[in-house]
Design an enzyme around this catalytic site. Structure first.
Site, PDB file in Angstrom:
ATOM      1  N   CYS A   1      28.919  -6.371  46.211  1.00 30.41           N
ATOM      2  CA  CYS A   1      28.069  -5.069  45.738  1.00 30.41           C
ATOM      3  C   CYS A   1      26.746  -5.812  45.386  1.00 30.41           C
ATOM      4  CB  CYS A   1      28.695  -4.240  44.693  1.00 30.41           C
ATOM      5  SG  CYS A   1      28.692  -5.053  43.128  1.00 30.41           S
TER       6      CYS A   1
ATOM      7  N   GLU B   1       0.970  -1.116   0.121  1.00 27.40           N
ATOM      8  CA  GLU B   1       0.062   0.059   0.050  1.00 27.40           C
ATOM      9  C   GLU B   1       0.993   1.176   0.016  1.00 27.40           C
ATOM     10  OE1 GLU B   1      -2.204   1.005   3.641  1.00 27.40           O
ATOM     11  OE2 GLU B   1      -1.413  -0.771   4.773  1.00 27.40           O
TER      12      GLU B   1
ATOM     13  N   CYS C   1      27.063 -10.940  42.688  1.00 26.89           N
ATOM     14  CA  CYS C   1      28.375 -10.527  43.432  1.00 26.89           C
ATOM     15  C   CYS C   1      28.160 -10.465  44.761  1.00 26.89           C
ATOM     16  CB  CYS C   1      28.961  -9.173  42.967  1.00 26.89           C
ATOM     17  SG  CYS C   1      30.213  -8.584  43.565  1.00 26.89           S
TER      18      CYS C   1
END
Length: 688
Positions: free
Chosen positions: A607, A204, A604
């Site tokens: 952290c 189209e 971890c």
């Protein structure tokens, strides 16, 4: 649509005809489905879908829509006469402003190919002519010819439901190369009438035929008929066309006399208002199933004209942009000017397939998508930095995972390299759709950032100071450790992110609260342990730093890696070489292994950051970071710097004041060999 649709949102769950309230894209009528028994289609779709993952997902969406409608009803009931009067004044002003923008000087034509994929297949295989046929598979249909639509078969419908509706249905596999070829042929015809035509999809397009009508002195209807004939002569395919004063109405008009027909709406305001007055909402592009239901169930709006009659409520309960769109539709307004060229923001492709858990098959799909994306980018001369992986699970949950790269890429190998990391992080998973999108393009399209003088932070630290002088002899972490220990690879630091945020301190981290003291003790005494331990020089292979706890997952990861091939060499080797070449600060790999034993194999212990086991290099770099941070602290005389990541994560995960510590003063650059980052920037009071 069926009469039963008026009761959507208020049906009785115990009804003996539950399918009457089950409305999906499969039950929405398309051109060629006017005489279909809609109740029969609804019932079969309901019975074939019930109990499936799709059905469960539709139920969730239905519940969300009902809640949205209920909330809107509550807001509707709270509107006072004074509120309605106030919003009516606003609506009247908006209508006047919108009416002033009406442009009847342009003539737009929307052309839409008839059942494009199916028509191309029939053209290539004449034996399919006159038989109900669909392009796709038992999993999903891309389109269906008009013979199949008489049974209720349509695009976006699963093949097994279509076969139930039409037992004689023929299936033809998708062939996009063929469809692209015929699409290019049609576009050559479009260019003759409007060189700047707007392609909406393969089948189209929008054309501004104003100048053609004036220059040749013919009507818009004659142009539409001539264009349709030219397309048929060029391709052997038929198309339908709609002519109107703007693009919105032209698209509606092209659907009126399908297939192989056309409809012309004159450039006259009264004609436009008459046409729009009885037009159902769903005929307008941009108004889907949910919006239609909200307008119908809350406001009683079923036609475009009724939006003007309820304009005060629309302005009172919708945003300004939404209300503006609704009122524009009610006035029959749409785009008339050819949009200005804008640089492409992204490029993507995706594929739907039968739900599968096969890792090898999923990777093959990823390989195909990478090659297609790379080919599209090379064709347009694009280089991008942000790669997004789109996934739809077997339960119809949609996920997006992205990575921002340090450099601009467009090769299939580079795309696959980063996309495979994103995919492996999701395993194990059952998928039914996968897609890749590249964005954040280079403006000059040659793979170089827009400002070649701008440097990344890592390259700035490694190659120069604030004044532009070279500092290649500077060791970014600690000067007494050899280069191999903490070498920085500028091209292996992509930033991975996900659509959903992750909690760094979930229940597994909470359970380790009692062990925090011992963890700090290990960190605090790592220097003594390193000094007392010497790594023997041996040719025997060193133990790995990271060992996943789940044996099955390890085997699966190995299987995936063997299929894709090894990624880049692990930084594990750099780690071992660095430890061996250190004189006074050498440490055993076993000590490092003990320090960085990932909690639950992905967190971890220092952290709390989460990294899947498949992110081998990223995990190794993360452990390198913590050791480097510790050594930096010892060099600068500040032993608390190693705990900063843990403090930041704790502040995000907990509200308690006990987890927060006061920030220590930064050491002076001259007090030790450690040089903080702010020393590289020139301090000045000058205002720029």
């Amino acid at each position: 649509m069926a009469k039963s649709e008026t009761s959507v949102g208020s049906e009785d769950p115990s009804s003996s005809r539950p399918w009457e309230s089950y409305h999906t894209v499969f039950t929405n009528a398309k051109a060629g489905m006017e005489g279909v028994d809609k109740e029969k289609v609804q019932r079969i779709v309901y019975e074939m879908s019930k109990g499936s993952k799709y059905f469960e997902n539709e139920e969730k969406k239905e519940a969300y829509t009902k809640q949205k409608i209920e909330n809107m009803r509550i807001q509707y009931s709270k509107l006072t006469a004074q509120d309605i009067s106030h919003h009516q004044k606003i609506a009247d002003k908006m209508i006047l402003e919108l009416e002033a923008t009406r442009d009847l000087s342009r003539i737009w034509l929307h052309v839409d190919m008839d059942a494009f994929y199916a028509a191309v297949e029939t053209l290539c295989n004449p034996s399919l002519k006159g038989r109900p046929m669909a392009v796709g598979s038992m999993s999903m249909l891309s389109t269906a010819n008009y013979e199949a639509r008489k049974f209720g078969v349509r695009a976006a419908m699963p093949g097994f439901i279509a076969r139930k509706l039409c037992p004689e249905l023929l299936f033809v596999p998708v062939d996009f190369q063929k469809y692209n070829h015929y699409s290019n042929l049609t576009r050559k015809v479009f260019q003759k009438y409007d060189p700047n035509f707007l392609a909406a999809s393969l089948d189209e397009a929008y054309l501004d035929i104003t100048s053609v009508c004036k220059e040749r002195g013919i009507t818009s209807g004659e142009v539409a008929e001539e264009l349709r004939e030219s397309v048929h002569l060029e391709t052997g395919l038929t198309c339908s066309a709609g002519v109107a004063p703007n693009r919105l109405l032209a698209k509606v008009c092209s659907d009126i006399n399908k297939p192989n027909g056309q409809f012309v709406l004159p450039n006259d305001r009264s004609a436009v208002m008459t046409f729009i007055s009885s037009l159902p909402l769903r005929k307008i592009g941009g108004i889907g199933k949910v919006t239609e239901r909200i307008l119908k169930d809350v406001f009683g709006i079923a036609t475009c004209e009724e939006m003007l009659q309820k304009s005060s409520f629309l302005c009172g309960l919708f945003s300004r942009s939404s209300a503006d769109f609704f009122l524009s539709v009610g006035l029959g307004l749409g785009g008339t000017n050819t949009p200005q060229y804008r640089m492409r923001k992204s490029i993507s492709n995706e594929r739907t397939f039968s739900a599968t858990k096969d890792d090898a098959l999923l990777f093959q799909k990823l390989v195909d998508l990478s090659e297609m994306l790379s080919a599209d980018m090379i064709k347009e001369g694009l280089f991008g930095r942000t790669l997004t992986l789109k996934l739809k699970t077997a339960s119809f949950e949609v996920r997006s995972r992205a990575v921002t790269l340090p450099s601009y890429i467009n090769s299939s190998g580079e795309i696959l390299k980063h996309a495979s990391k994103l995919l492996k992080a999701e395993f194990p998973v059952s998928l039914r759709l996968m897609g890749l999108r590249m964005s954040h393009f280079s403006e000059d399209k040659n793979g170089i950032p827009p400002d070649p003088t701008q440097k990344t932070l890592s390259s700035f630290i490694l190659s120069g100071d604030a004044s532009g002088g070279k500092t290649s002899d500077y060791r970014p972490f600690v000067s007494d450790v050899c280069d191999n220990t903490f070498s920085v690879d500028e091209n292996c630091c992509p930033t991975y992110c996900a659509e959903t945020s992750c909690d760094l301190h979930d229940s597994s981290m909470e359970n380790q609260a009692s062990d925090s003291t011992s963890s700090c003790h290990v960190i605090g005494n790592i220097n003594e342990e390193l000094n007392e331990t010497v790594v023997p020089q041996s040719s025997e292979p060193q133990p790995k730093v990271h060992e996943p706890n789940d044996t099955d997952h390890t085997i699966k990861s190995h299987k995936i890696d063997s299929y894709m091939g090894q990624l880049e060499a692990s930084s594990c080797d750099r780690w071992k070489a660095g430890v061996n070449c250190a004189d006074d600060e050498a440490g055993s790999v076993s000590d490092q292994k003990q320090l960085f034993l990932w909690v639950d194999d992905y967190k971890c212990p220092i952290c709390g950051i989460e990294l899947p086991p498949s992110f081998i290099e990223e995990r190794q770099e993360h452990s390198d970071f913590h050791l480097a941070e510790k050594l930096q602290g010892e060099e600068s005389g500040n032993h608390h710097r190693s705990f900063m990541p843990q403090q930041r994560a704790a502040q995000r995960g907990h509200t308690g004041s006990s987890s927060r510590q006061k920030k220590k003063q930064k050491p002076s650059p001259t007090a030790s060999k450690y040089v903080p980052i702010d020393a590289f920037f020139v301090k000045t009071n000058q205002n720029f």
